[in-house]
Design a protein around this motif. Structure first.
Motif, PDB file in Angstrom:
ATOM      1  N   PRO A 152       0.787  -1.240   0.000  1.00 24.25           N
ATOM      2  CA  PRO A 152       0.000   0.000   0.000  1.00 24.25           C
ATOM      3  C   PRO A 152       0.816   1.285   0.000  1.00 24.25           C
ATOM      4  O   PRO A 152       0.294   2.345  -0.359  1.00 24.25           O
ATOM      5  CB  PRO A 152      -0.847  -0.124   1.279  1.00 24.25           C
ATOM      6  N   GLU A 153       2.095   1.223   0.410  1.00 21.22           N
ATOM      7  CA  GLU A 153       2.934   2.415   0.390  1.00 21.22           C
ATOM      8  C   GLU A 153       3.778   2.504  -0.874  1.00 21.22           C
ATOM      9  O   GLU A 153       4.657   3.364  -0.989  1.00 21.22           O
ATOM     10  CB  GLU A 153       3.810   2.466   1.641  1.00 21.22           C
ATOM     11  N   VAL A 186       8.126   2.408   7.019  1.00 27.88           N
ATOM     12  CA  VAL A 186       6.672   2.347   6.921  1.00 27.88           C
ATOM     13  C   VAL A 186       6.082   3.558   7.637  1.00 27.88           C
ATOM     14  O   VAL A 186       6.485   3.892   8.747  1.00 27.88           O
ATOM     15  CB  VAL A 186       6.126   1.043   7.550  1.00 27.88           C
ATOM     16  N   HIS A 187       5.115   4.197   6.985  1.00 30.22           N
ATOM     17  CA  HIS A 187       4.415   5.332   7.588  1.00 30.22           C
ATOM     18  C   HIS A 187       3.128   4.896   8.284  1.00 30.22           C
ATOM     19  O   HIS A 187       2.780   5.426   9.326  1.00 30.22           O
ATOM     20  CB  HIS A 187       4.069   6.378   6.522  1.00 30.22           C
ATOM     21  N   SER A 188       2.399   3.954   7.671  1.00 36.88           N
ATOM     22  CA  SER A 188       1.084   3.571   8.171  1.00 36.88           C
ATOM     23  C   SER A 188       1.014   2.067   8.424  1.00 36.88           C
ATOM     24  O   SER A 188       1.002   1.273   7.482  1.00 36.88           O
ATOM     25  CB  SER A 188      -0.010   3.973   7.174  1.00 36.88           C
ATOM     26  N   THR A 215       6.171   3.209  19.238  1.00 37.27           N
ATOM     27  CA  THR A 215       6.342   1.965  18.486  1.00 37.27           C
ATOM     28  C   THR A 215       7.256   2.245  17.302  1.00 37.27           C
ATOM     29  O   THR A 215       6.899   3.015  16.406  1.00 37.27           O
ATOM     30  CB  THR A 215       4.995   1.411  17.982  1.00 37.27           C
ATOM     31  N   ASP A 216       8.426   1.646  17.308  1.00 35.26           N
ATOM     32  CA  ASP A 216       9.411   1.865  16.243  1.00 35.26           C
ATOM     33  C   ASP A 216       9.549   0.674  15.310  1.00 35.26           C
ATOM     34  O   ASP A 216       9.869   0.849  14.136  1.00 35.26           O
ATOM     35  CB  ASP A 216      10.786   2.164  16.851  1.00 35.26           C
ATOM     36  N   TRP A 217       9.343  -0.544  15.841  1.00 32.35           N
ATOM     37  CA  TRP A 217       9.556  -1.740  15.032  1.00 32.35           C
ATOM     38  C   TRP A 217       8.399  -2.701  15.240  1.00 32.35           C
ATOM     39  O   TRP A 217       8.026  -3.002  16.376  1.00 32.35           O
ATOM     40  CB  TRP A 217      10.872  -2.428  15.425  1.00 32.35           C
ATOM     41  N   GLY A 235       7.235   8.749  11.767  1.00 32.05           N
ATOM     42  CA  GLY A 235       6.064   9.611  11.907  1.00 32.05           C
ATOM     43  C   GLY A 235       5.356   9.418  13.225  1.00 32.05           C
ATOM     44  O   GLY A 235       5.956   9.004  14.228  1.00 32.05           O
ATOM     45  N   ASP A 236       4.070   9.702  13.254  1.00 33.25           N
ATOM     46  CA  ASP A 236       3.276   9.664  14.478  1.00 33.25           C
ATOM     47  C   ASP A 236       3.398   8.323  15.192  1.00 33.25           C
ATOM     48  O   ASP A 236       3.241   7.265  14.577  1.00 33.25           O
ATOM     49  CB  ASP A 236       1.808   9.932  14.162  1.00 33.25           C
TER      50      ASP A 236
END
Length: 326
Positions: A152-153, A186-188, A215-217, A235-236
């Motif tokens: 999706p990205e 990954v952003h989302s 959450t990083d990984w 990101g967020d």
């Protein structure tokens, strides 16, 4: 004059009972004949592990020294892309090194690729589930059957049914013989989960972060094996702001991991045999409780050496699936 209503004529126009029985039998036969094709399209063939990662190289000679000498992989031709070179860590796992395109982004990875027992069947399954940007099934010179997709990205993802295994010569000295995971930015999480978990059946393995309440990984194992993919979150919710992702940081995020039984032995071998990359760090204890060390290729792509099993309790979450042993 007697008037006959139209409604009174309807029963005489209905099919006879015998006609209905024949028609029903005919439709049932069609349904039975169609079932194997429908089942084939709806049943996902096994996805068993990591096949390879594709990386771009700006200097072929420097990359050859890194992958062939420092990491000790066996060099081979690339039957999928004549411009590329493969470096094998085992008979069916490799890194595919491709020339850096004239027009390129910061990223130095071209694809991640997973192994399947039936590429054509998996293609049919994904097609039946209306997967977008699905490439045609292709066959390489060595008998490999494969196709391209995109997550999706927009990241290129390949699914590979192996052809003839590559014979790794005894002279090769791979620092490890198994690629146990691949990871990339990954952003989302929600968007990627629709592809990897909902469509393909990947299963949660572990998640962690550098700081509490982040959450990083996020790691998910393949559905039918113990290799995994790692979302490197930005990101967020993560500790890495999107605007902090430059070429160097992207090389840290986009990586593949080689499993080793013993980190001390692996790193001692690399030091003793002068197989150090100009940029490296570790060994160090990972947040998942596993020993790890990082080597970087000439274009900054990270290669993470990682012990198969944790030696201490992981932070953030427990492992929810069995770790690989070799």
């Amino acid at each position: 004059m007697t008037t006959v209503s139209w409604l009174a004529m309807v029963p005489s126009r209905l099919p006879s009972p015998s006609y209905v029985r024949v028609a029903s039998l005919f439709l049932a036969m069609i349904a039975l004949l169609a079932m194997p094709f429908y089942s084939q399209a709806q049943t996902r063939p096994a996805i068993t592990g990591i096949s390879h990662m594709c990386v771009y190289a700006s200097d072929a000679e420097a990359s050859d020294n890194f992958y062939g000498h420092i990491l000790g992989a066996a060099k081979g031709a690339d039957p999928q892309d004549g411009s590329g070179v493969r470096y094998y860590f085992g008979p069916e796992q490799f890194v595919e090194v491709l020339p850096l395109p004239a027009e390129h982004t910061l990223s130095r990875i071209s694809c991640v690729a997973f192994s399947t027992v039936d590429a054509k069947g998996l293609h049919s399954y994904m097609e039946a589930h209306h997967t977008e940007a699905l490439g045609a099934v292709e066959t390489a010179k060595d008998g490999t059957v494969w196709f391209k997709s995109h997550d999706p990205e927009g990241n290129l993802v390949e699914f590979v049914q192996g052809g003839h295994p590559h014979a790794v010569p005894a002279s090769a000295k791979p620092i490890g013989t198994r690629i146990i995971h691949v990871g990339y930015m990954v952003h989302s999480k929600a968007a990627e989960d629709k592809f990897y978990i909902e469509l393909l059946g990947f299963k949660p393995y572990w998640f962690g972060a550098m700081k509490p309440e982040h959450t990083d990984w996020i790691s998910m194992q393949v559905p039918d094996g113990k290799d995994w993919i790692e979302y490197m979150m930005v990101g967020d919710g993560s500790t890495t702001p999107v605007d902090h992702v430059d070429a160097r940081e992207l090389g840290v995020l986009n990586h593949f991991s080689i499993g080793v039984p013993n980190m001390e032995k692996a790193v001692t071998t690399l030091y003793a045999e002068d197989r150090l990359s100009p940029r490296h760090d570790g060994p160090q204890m990972g947040r998942d409780g596993k020993w790890q060390a990082n080597w970087y290729d000439p274009d900054g792509t990270r290669v993470e050496l990682m012990e198969f099993q944790p030696v201490m309790k992981p932070c953030c979450s427990e492992f929810t699936a069995t770790s690989p042993t070799k």
